[in-house]
Scaffold this motif. Structure first.
Motif, PDB file in Angstrom:
ATOM      1  N   ALA A 114       2.983  32.638  31.118  1.00 12.66           N
ATOM      2  CA  ALA A 114       4.287  33.303  31.171  1.00 12.66           C
ATOM      3  C   ALA A 114       5.390  32.331  30.773  1.00 12.66           C
ATOM      4  O   ALA A 114       6.335  32.698  30.059  1.00 12.66           O
ATOM      5  CB  ALA A 114       4.542  33.857  32.575  1.00 12.66           C
ATOM      6  N   THR A 118       7.511  32.931  27.321  1.00 11.41           N
ATOM      7  CA  THR A 118       8.954  33.108  27.459  1.00 11.41           C
ATOM      8  C   THR A 118       9.719  32.069  26.654  1.00 11.41           C
ATOM      9  O   THR A 118      10.699  32.396  25.966  1.00 11.41           O
ATOM     10  CB  THR A 118       9.358  33.023  28.937  1.00 11.41           C
ATOM     11  OG1 THR A 118       8.683  34.042  29.669  1.00 11.41           O
ATOM     12  CG2 THR A 118      10.861  33.203  29.109  1.00 11.41           C
ATOM     13  N   CYS A 268       8.994  37.867  34.231  1.00 11.23           N
ATOM     14  CA  CYS A 268       7.832  37.095  34.699  1.00 11.23           C
ATOM     15  C   CYS A 268       8.246  35.998  35.680  1.00 11.23           C
ATOM     16  O   CYS A 268       8.063  34.810  35.432  1.00 11.23           O
ATOM     17  CB  CYS A 268       7.075  36.512  33.506  1.00 11.23           C
ATOM     18  SG  CYS A 268       8.133  35.697  32.300  1.00 11.23           S
TER      19      CYS A 268
END
Length: 425
Positions: A114, A118, A268
């Protein structure tokens, strides 16, 4: 017209060391002391004269306001409204990580992938170009190979461990991100972090280092000038194989704001409970890493002399082709990760990992328990990557990845020795 978003107003959480609450700064205490002292400087609501030694777990998803004006104040001045946008427990863990990394701020995520996803999506747009090494962690490799091209993001690869000149050769007018892992998963090759950062800075390209295999205790990439340092906190930072988490620590507040906004939109974030576990883990990171490093060095020396081992890749060994580089940028030891090739190929490698008794046959790494895997069958096996891609990543049939824990080193050596006795050549 400039459109403002929430994160344009926000700033990274500050610890009591960074804001001067204790009359001390980060530079006044040793590295292993920082995460123990570095609690958030925000007081716990309703506590006047005392605060809990361990920050409480704030399970609340949302926060009650007295009036509408308070909502605007929180947006522009800081505070908490909704836990996807920030949570006191997570703030505390972010402060501790940032105190170790020495950045402008840290962000916590629900997993290492995550954090990677990101950050990459926060730094590139359709039509942009990314340069990354190979081999790579298999999840990151899949992101670059199968997911990003769907959004018209182009990926080029250099051989892991290459000079940064190899990155420079591939730079285009649309190159927006230089990405590396060091040490590399799984072959333990290294990137010269300082030269990598200097290349990116000279060209105005964002630089990103995944230092999971090293941990932020022994390798602090931001100190060499990179823009984004990432760790899968599931591994060494958490340290006990009981949580999933990832972190990004960045060089500038502007980068923090950009990635915070992307994190909010993707959603997230790390749960408060896992943030609490992570904070507990990072407070013992220093002493754990000292034991990981000492054990790994002893085991690497044993394996290098064993007649059934073809090659050992551990940065602490003089035989590692980048040993001198490791000494210059892995400043607290050489880590607990190593890889090695067993003579006899696939059958020999599987025999070894299936006959250990103290070491655990498992994926992942960085916990207090030693873990071993046959790389070509498991994390980089045919169910994850093709044999063609695996061999292109220099992962042989007898390749073993070993995450050395904090057990007694002689016990681990005896365990490897008895398992190797069962390998037939």
């Amino acid at each position: 017209m400039v459109i403002l978003v929430f994160s344009d107003y926000w700033h990274p959480s500050k610890s009591v060391l960074e804001s001067g609450v204790l009359g001390l700064s980060l530079d006044d205490v040793a590295l292993e002391t920082r995460p123990i002292l570095a609690r958030s400087d925000k007081p716990v609501t309703g506590v006047m004269k005392t605060q809990p030694l361990v920050p409480p777990i704030y399970h609340a998803s949302t926060y009650v306001l007295r009036n509408v004006e308070d909502y605007c104040d929180v947006i522009t001045q800081g505070g908490h409204l909704y836990s996807r946008m920030g949570n006191f427990t997570s703030d505390s863990a972010e402060c501790a990580i940032n105190a170790v990394e020495g950045g402008a701020g840290s962000l916590l995520f629900s997993s290492g992938m995550a954090a990677v996803s990101t950050a990459v999506l926060g730094c590139v747009n359709a039509g942009d170009h990314v340069i990354a090494p190979t081999p790579l962690y298999s999840g990151t490799f899949e992101l670059f190979k199968s997911i990003l091209p769907r959004f018209n993001i182009e990926i080029s690869h250099v051989e892991s461990g290459s000079s940064v000149e190899e990155y420079k050769k591939l730079v285009k007018s649309n190159t927006k991100l230089l990405y590396t892992e060091t040490p590399c998963n799984p072959d333990m090759s290294l990137t010269d972090i300082k030269a990598f950062a200097e290349l990116g800075n000279s060209l105005g390209i964002t630089t990103f280092v995944d230092g999971t295999f090293a941990s932020p205790y022994i390798q602090r990439s931001l100190q060499f000038g990179v823009d984004i340092s990432m760790h899968s906190c599931t591994k060494y930072v958490g340290g006990h194989s009981d949580l999933l988490a990832g972190c990004l620590t960045v060089k500038t507040p502007e980068m923090w704001q950009k990635l915070r906004h992307m994190q909010m939109m993707i959603g997230c974030v790390l749960s408060p409970h896992d943030s609490s576990l992570l904070l507990r883990g990072i407070r013992t990171l220093g002493i754990r890493m000292e034991k990981h490093c000492a054990n790994a060095m002893k085991i690497a020396e044993f394996l290098e002399k064993h007649p059934k081992i073809e090659r050992v890749m551990y940065p602490g060994l003089p035989s590692h082709p980048q040993h001198e580089l490791a000494k210059s940028q892995m400043l607290g030891g050489f880590g607990g990760m190593m890889s090695f090739d067993v003579k006899g190929g696939k059958r020999a490698g599987i025999t070894l990992v299936e006959n250990v008794r103290i070491i655990n046959l498992a994926v992942s790494l960085g916990g207090v328990q030693s873990l071993i895997e046959h790389t070509a069958s498991m994390t980089h096996g045919p169910l994850i990557v093709s044999d063609e891609d695996r061999r292109a990543q220099r992962i042989g049939d007898g390749h073993i990845r070993l995450s050395v824990g904090i057990e007694n080193a002689d016990d681990l050596i005896r365990d490897l020795s008895q398992a190797l006795d069962k390998v037939s050549l």
